[in-house]
Design an enzyme around this catalytic site. Sequence first.
Site, PDB file in Angstrom:
ATOM      1  N   SER A 173     -44.472  87.418   8.180  1.00  0.00           N
ATOM      2  CA  SER A 173     -45.277  86.284   8.644  1.00  0.00           C
ATOM      3  C   SER A 173     -46.232  85.839   7.529  1.00  0.00           C
ATOM      4  O   SER A 173     -45.777  85.490   6.442  1.00  0.00           O
ATOM      5  CB  SER A 173     -46.021  86.678   9.925  1.00  0.00           C
ATOM      6  OG  SER A 173     -46.586  85.552  10.557  1.00  0.00           O
ATOM      7  N   ASP A 278     -37.886  79.564  13.957  1.00  0.00           N
ATOM      8  CA  ASP A 278     -39.026  80.457  13.795  1.00  0.00           C
ATOM      9  C   ASP A 278     -40.096  80.111  14.837  1.00  0.00           C
ATOM     10  O   ASP A 278     -40.572  78.975  14.911  1.00  0.00           O
ATOM     11  CB  ASP A 278     -39.598  80.306  12.388  1.00  0.00           C
ATOM     12  CG  ASP A 278     -40.633  81.348  12.067  1.00  0.00           C
ATOM     13  OD1 ASP A 278     -41.679  81.354  12.742  1.00  0.00           O
ATOM     14  OD2 ASP A 278     -40.411  82.149  11.129  1.00  0.00           O
ATOM     15  N   HIS A 322     -39.625  85.581  15.505  1.00  0.00           N
ATOM     16  CA  HIS A 322     -40.569  85.652  14.384  1.00  0.00           C
ATOM     17  C   HIS A 322     -40.886  87.122  14.195  1.00  0.00           C
ATOM     18  O   HIS A 322     -41.312  87.785  15.131  1.00  0.00           O
ATOM     19  CB  HIS A 322     -41.831  84.855  14.686  1.00  0.00           C
ATOM     20  CG  HIS A 322     -42.801  84.785  13.541  1.00  0.00           C
ATOM     21  ND1 HIS A 322     -42.579  83.955  12.446  1.00  0.00           N
ATOM     22  CD2 HIS A 322     -43.968  85.425  13.309  1.00  0.00           C
ATOM     23  CE1 HIS A 322     -43.601  84.088  11.589  1.00  0.00           C
ATOM     24  NE2 HIS A 322     -44.443  84.978  12.100  1.00  0.00           N
TER      25      HIS A 322
END
Length: 323
Positions: A173, A278, A322
């Site tokens: 991330s 995502d 994600h």
Amino acid sequence: FRKKMGPLLVIIGIFVGVVGGAPLKLQHIEDTAAVCNDGSPAGYYIRMSPTKSTKWIVLLEGGWYCFDEHSCSERLLSTPDLMSSTKWIAEYEGKGILSDDKNENPSWWDANSVFIGYCSSDHWTGNATANASAENPASKWNFLGIVIVEATIKEILPLGLRNASLLVVTGVSAGGFGTFANLDRVADLMSTASPSTRVVGLVDSGWLMNSTQYKPSDCAVYTTCPVYTAFPKGAVLWNSQMPPSCKHRFTNSSWLCLLGKYVYPTKTPALINEFQFDLADLSLCNVHPHDDALSYIEGIGAQYRRELSPVTSLFSPACAAHT
């Protein structure tokens, strides 16, 4: 190139997993310039190899970002451990690529493992020391992601990194983008400190796009504030240190270097892992799976495929996820 990446190709799919055995232990960084948003000392968790392996993994933690007084104040309330180290736990149970379980993590279980805690809120790009008298009230916080990464690398060099055969720099991330931002810097540092060490990167869920929102957001919920609003503010507030190869192309809009499309490729070999739908990007687009927005979401997937098409080492599932 794929041969050059070697065992990195087995990394994908093992970030999430069961808890390993021996934990990584917290070390506060000795360099007093490397501090969190609130001025508390930044730190990392480390576990040395039980087999004296010369492989090292340095993972940058993820956890979004903040870009103005409102978003940073909300972040401090909702996720204080992402702005301060004062209540960090003493041990971190490694999982996925940081697990020491041979069955879960057969290729990397015995690597020297370092997990750098994220408390700079700047996508690991900042070099801004707190200034309470500045015009921007958010400047009362430090944004020192770049400084924290460099200080960590320098501190672990005498612990064995100087003799490493392989260093994998990775992150998830915000840490995934932090890998983009710091990979070449770390490789340059290692080329002087340890010329024989091979440095490679893994960018996991760090490729955000500059997409028009499905529904306009007023940014009251900062995690739905669009990239084209948040990143220009953030880049200034953080004093983001962009990779030179990108910064030179966008002297008047350097915030674009916070996007994978523009910062890729890095000089140092990197494997990109990016979901085509995502969930962090969908949040920034202010669209959710329950919305009647199938065609819009399909368009996001198509945009990802276009942007990722030049990437030479890529794993990109057509999934809504994600890491």
